[in-house]
Design a protein around this motif. Structure first.
Motif, PDB file in Angstrom:
ATOM      1  N   LEU A 174       0.844  -1.259   0.054  1.00  0.00           N
ATOM      2  CA  LEU A 174      -0.124  -0.126  -0.189  1.00  0.00           C
ATOM      3  C   LEU A 174       0.980   1.237  -0.006  1.00  0.00           C
ATOM      4  N   ALA A 175       2.121   1.197  -0.230  1.00  0.00           N
ATOM      5  CA  ALA A 175       3.269   2.263  -0.287  1.00  0.00           C
ATOM      6  C   ALA A 175       2.866   3.214  -1.188  1.00  0.00           C
ATOM      7  N   TRP A 176       2.128   2.798  -2.350  1.00  0.00           N
ATOM      8  CA  TRP A 176       2.039   3.785  -3.431  1.00  0.00           C
ATOM      9  C   TRP A 176       0.927   4.555  -3.239  1.00  0.00           C
ATOM     10  N   PHE A 177       0.139   4.394  -2.340  1.00  0.00           N
ATOM     11  CA  PHE A 177      -1.147   5.261  -2.225  1.00  0.00           C
ATOM     12  C   PHE A 177      -1.151   6.676  -1.704  1.00  0.00           C
ATOM     13  N   PRO A 178      -0.174   6.902  -0.682  1.00  0.00           N
ATOM     14  CA  PRO A 178      -0.103   8.485  -0.558  1.00  0.00           C
ATOM     15  C   PRO A 178       0.676   9.125  -1.271  1.00  0.00           C
ATOM     16  N   MET A 179       1.731   8.468  -2.098  1.00  0.00           N
ATOM     17  CA  MET A 179       2.407   9.255  -3.123  1.00  0.00           C
ATOM     18  C   MET A 179       1.506   9.319  -4.288  1.00  0.00           C
TER      19      MET A 179
ATOM     20  N   ARG B 165      -0.596  10.838   5.527  1.00  0.00           N
ATOM     21  CA  ARG B 165       0.527  11.245   6.033  1.00  0.00           C
ATOM     22  C   ARG B 165       1.669  10.356   6.299  1.00  0.00           C
ATOM     23  N   LEU B 166       1.563   9.171   5.731  1.00  0.00           N
ATOM     24  CA  LEU B 166       2.895   8.424   5.913  1.00  0.00           C
ATOM     25  C   LEU B 166       3.771   8.520   4.595  1.00  0.00           C
TER      26      LEU B 166
END
Length: 676
Positions: free
Chosen positions: A307-312, A342-343
């Motif tokens: 899920l790291a793609w989502f905030p970016m 905010r991550l």
């Protein structure tokens, strides 16, 4: 200059005469800011204002305490186009009461106490376009109450006590809001509205939708079916390719299957809150290329690398994330409760990608085979071939490890796949340590980082002289009577390609030996098994997630301890030594607190002052200052800024019609318009 002013004086008087004329005709306790608009705000009167000029087009009479309407109140107002009677105390609408208002186009009766709409309540309003009846106590509507309103564009009935809905024959209706009533799903005969664009059915308790109705609405662009009891995704939505706004939040349909809505490529706003979603597909940008607002609040997100793609993506696409503060992580524990938007990328535990360079030294010695014993399985690593590179030092990049295919020998230790040939000299064996660095295990008689030091190393054929390090890939670090802390660092390090770890554990000591399974992400190298039986032996196996159960499985055993005797620690002399000064300090603090309280009480009694002993006085003064600042309250201030759809029965209150042209109330210059 003075003669010029004398000549212009009659012109100024002529321009001021109209202003003085219509200002003098302004009703009592009202404000007339322009010739055709009258604002009567908080008059504290139970009747309509009298002597309203006949030229008035917009009449705003909200928060006045009006309890009854009479036809005489509107005699002569044949030019009136806008009438705002919201937030009063009306309980009924007399028949033909609005009949003199032949030009009326907008009527706002929201936030009153109306209970019934009769057949003649809106008689004479043939040109009416917008009718707002939301947030009343309406229980019944005459089947013919809306028959004469053929030009109606908007009808808002949300937040009432309706159990049935009359058939609506409105050929021009564009918006229908029925949210938070207790009516069944309307059918095609109930809604004869061929041009309908926006349909809101939230909070009706619906367990199914009338597919025939939705199929007949060819012009529908906005659909709100949130907060109902839909157990499955309505199949009819797959065919509604023209949807621009869709709200599915709060239905017990479980995690959304993205293939159900992949055909809705025109979506600009999507609300999928509270649907038990744990992750979001990275392909969402391709599925909905026109998306501008996404709401995914109240979902138990697993904030791991997938899920790291989502905030970016939110930042790069300038996407508006609805209910941001309610969109938080649920797992892993280190991120639980954090706002997802905010991550940063490193907060998701993604493995860092590094390039390792090593030096290859020419040698003719062969490394001895490594013998390791892991869980009654012996793996023999064949010796590497000598290097034929003529250069003495060359840089070589380590290739990434390739996962073993099912047909290959899966039992070969994965730790050696990180090593290039001929790193370790004099028969040393290359392994990977806990930090992910390469290290050499040197035979007896040699030393150094690469086993390069040693005059008489043992020949590689003598396997018994080699130092063998056996490091289990999974182990139990901490064991209590009901939990086991598993260390999975080595298991995950030697398998960087896996997406996650499947843990299978069973109680070997109890009667119930059925295995239990759970999945954890690869970025979580430690995990605690809880709820175990005391004084029992457990078998725990780890295997890569996504592969058949048992493939590449590594197991270990751990025994939980028995119930601890609580009296054992009390008799510990060390603990007794620590308790004595602790009790003394506690008694001292109690005495100090009593002394301070007595001093404060005596101080109050003698000086009659409470500034030092009443910490809430500053807060009370702050509240008083807020009440005495002289600012006028906004229209229904307590509902204009509702933060969540769950509050106030889930209604997202809209700015009333009266604010289309108003500029004086709270200095709001740009206000949300109506549907158009």
């Amino acid at each position: 200059m003075k003669p010029l002013l004398i000549l212009l004086q009659p012109l100024f008087l002529f321009l001021l005469l109209p202003h003085c004329a219509w200002t003098s005709n302004c009703p009592k306790d009202c404000t007339c800011s322009n010739p055709d608009s009258i604002l009567c705000f908080q008059r504290r009167a139970t009747t309509m204002p009298s002597k309203v000029p006949t030229a008035t087009k917009n009449l705003y009479v909200f928060q006045n305490g009006i309890e009854a309407l009479y036809q005489e109140d509107f005699i002569g107002l044949h030019n009136l186009e806008m009438l705002d009677l919201s937030q009063n105390k009306l309980t009924e609408l007399p028949d033909h009461v609005f009949e003199p208002l032949s030009s009326l186009r907008n009527l706002d009766l929201s936030f009153n106490q109306i209970t019934h709409i009769s057949q003649e309540s809106f008689a004479g309003l043939e040109l009416l376009e917008r009718l707002y009846l939301y947030s009343n106590a309406i229980k019944s509507i005459n089947p013919a109450a809306f028959d004469g309103l053929e030009h109606l564009l908007e009808l808002k009935l949300q937040g009432n006590l309706l159990t049935t809905l009359p058939a609506l024959k409105m050929p021009h209706l564009l918006l229908l809001d029925l949210r938070f009533n207790n009516i069944p799903s309307p059918g095609p005969s109930d809604l004869q509205t061929p041009k309908l664009e926006s349909l809101k059915l939230s909070g009706l308790g619906l367990s199914s939708l009338n597919e025939e109705l939705l199929s007949s609405l060819k012009n529908i662009h906005e659909l709100d079916i949130s907060n109902n009891q839909l157990n499955t995704f309505p199949s009819v939505l797959r065919k509604m390719k023209g949807l621009v706004i869709l709200n599915l939040a709060g239905n017990p349909m479980g995690p959304l299957k993205w293939e159900d809505i992949e055909n809705l490529a025109e979506l600009q706003e999507l609300d999928i809150s509270n649907l038990s979603l744990q992750t979001l597909p990275e392909s969402i940008s391709q599925l909905f290329p026109h998306l501008k607002k996404l709401t995914v609040a109240e979902n138990p997100f697993n904030c791991i690398c997938t899920l790291a793609w989502f905030p970016m993506w939110l930042r790069n696409q300038e996407m508006h994330l609805g209910r941001t503060e309610e969109t938080r992580c649920h797992f892993p524990p280190r991120s639980a409760g954090k706002v997802l938007e905010r991550l940063h990328h490193n907060d998701f535990g993604c493995p860092t990608t590094t390039t390792i360079t090593i030096s290859t030294v020419k040698t003719t010695s062969l490394a001895p085979p490594l013998i390791t014993t892991l869980h009654s399985t012996t793996h023999v690593i064949p010796p590497s071939k000598p290097s034929n590179d003529p250069s003495t030092e060359t840089e070589r990049y380590l290739p990434p490890p390739v996962p073993a295919s099912p047909s290959s020998n899966k039992d070969i230790d994965q730790r050696t796949s990180f090593c290039s040939s001929n790193i370790c000299l004099n028969g040393g064996t290359c392994l990977l340590d806990h930090q992910g660095h390469l290290e050499c295990t040197c035979p007896r008689g040699t030393s150094g980082r690469y086993c390069e030091i040693g005059e008489n190393p043992q020949p590689f054929e003598d396997v018994s002289t080699a130092t063998v390090i056996v490091v289990p890939e999974i182990s139990a670090q901490t064991v209590t009577s009901s939990s086991i802390l598993l260390d999975l660092h080595r298991y995950i390090e030697v398998r960087p390609y896996i997406r996650g770890v499947r843990l299978t554990y069973r109680n070997l000591s109890g009667l119930d030996k059925r295995p239990k399974q759970l999945n954890i992400p690869a970025s979580y190298p430690e995990y605690t098994l809880r709820g175990l039986n005391p004084n029992s032996t457990y078998s725990v196996c780890a295997s890569p997630l996504g592969e058949p159960s048992g493939l590449d499985s590594v197991c270990t055993e751990a025994q939980t301890s028995s119930h601890q005797n609580p009296s054992a620690q009390v008799e510990d002399p060390k603990l007794t030594t620590m308790l004595v000064p602790a009790v003394a300090i506690l008694l001292l603090l109690v005495l100090v607190a009593i002394a301070v309280g007595v001093a404060c009480y005596m101080h109050k009694k003698r000086a009659h002052l409470n500034l030092d002993c009443n910490p809430s006085q500053v807060e009370l003064e702050g509240v008083k200052a807020g009440l005495d600042n002289g600012a006028l309250p906004q229209k229904q201030q307590d509902i204009m800024f509702s933060s969540s759809a769950v509050q106030n029965r889930g209604l997202d209150y809209e700015v009333p019609l009266m604010q289309e042209k108003r500029t004086a109330n709270n200095n709001i210059n740009t206000l949300k318009p109506s549907y158009f």
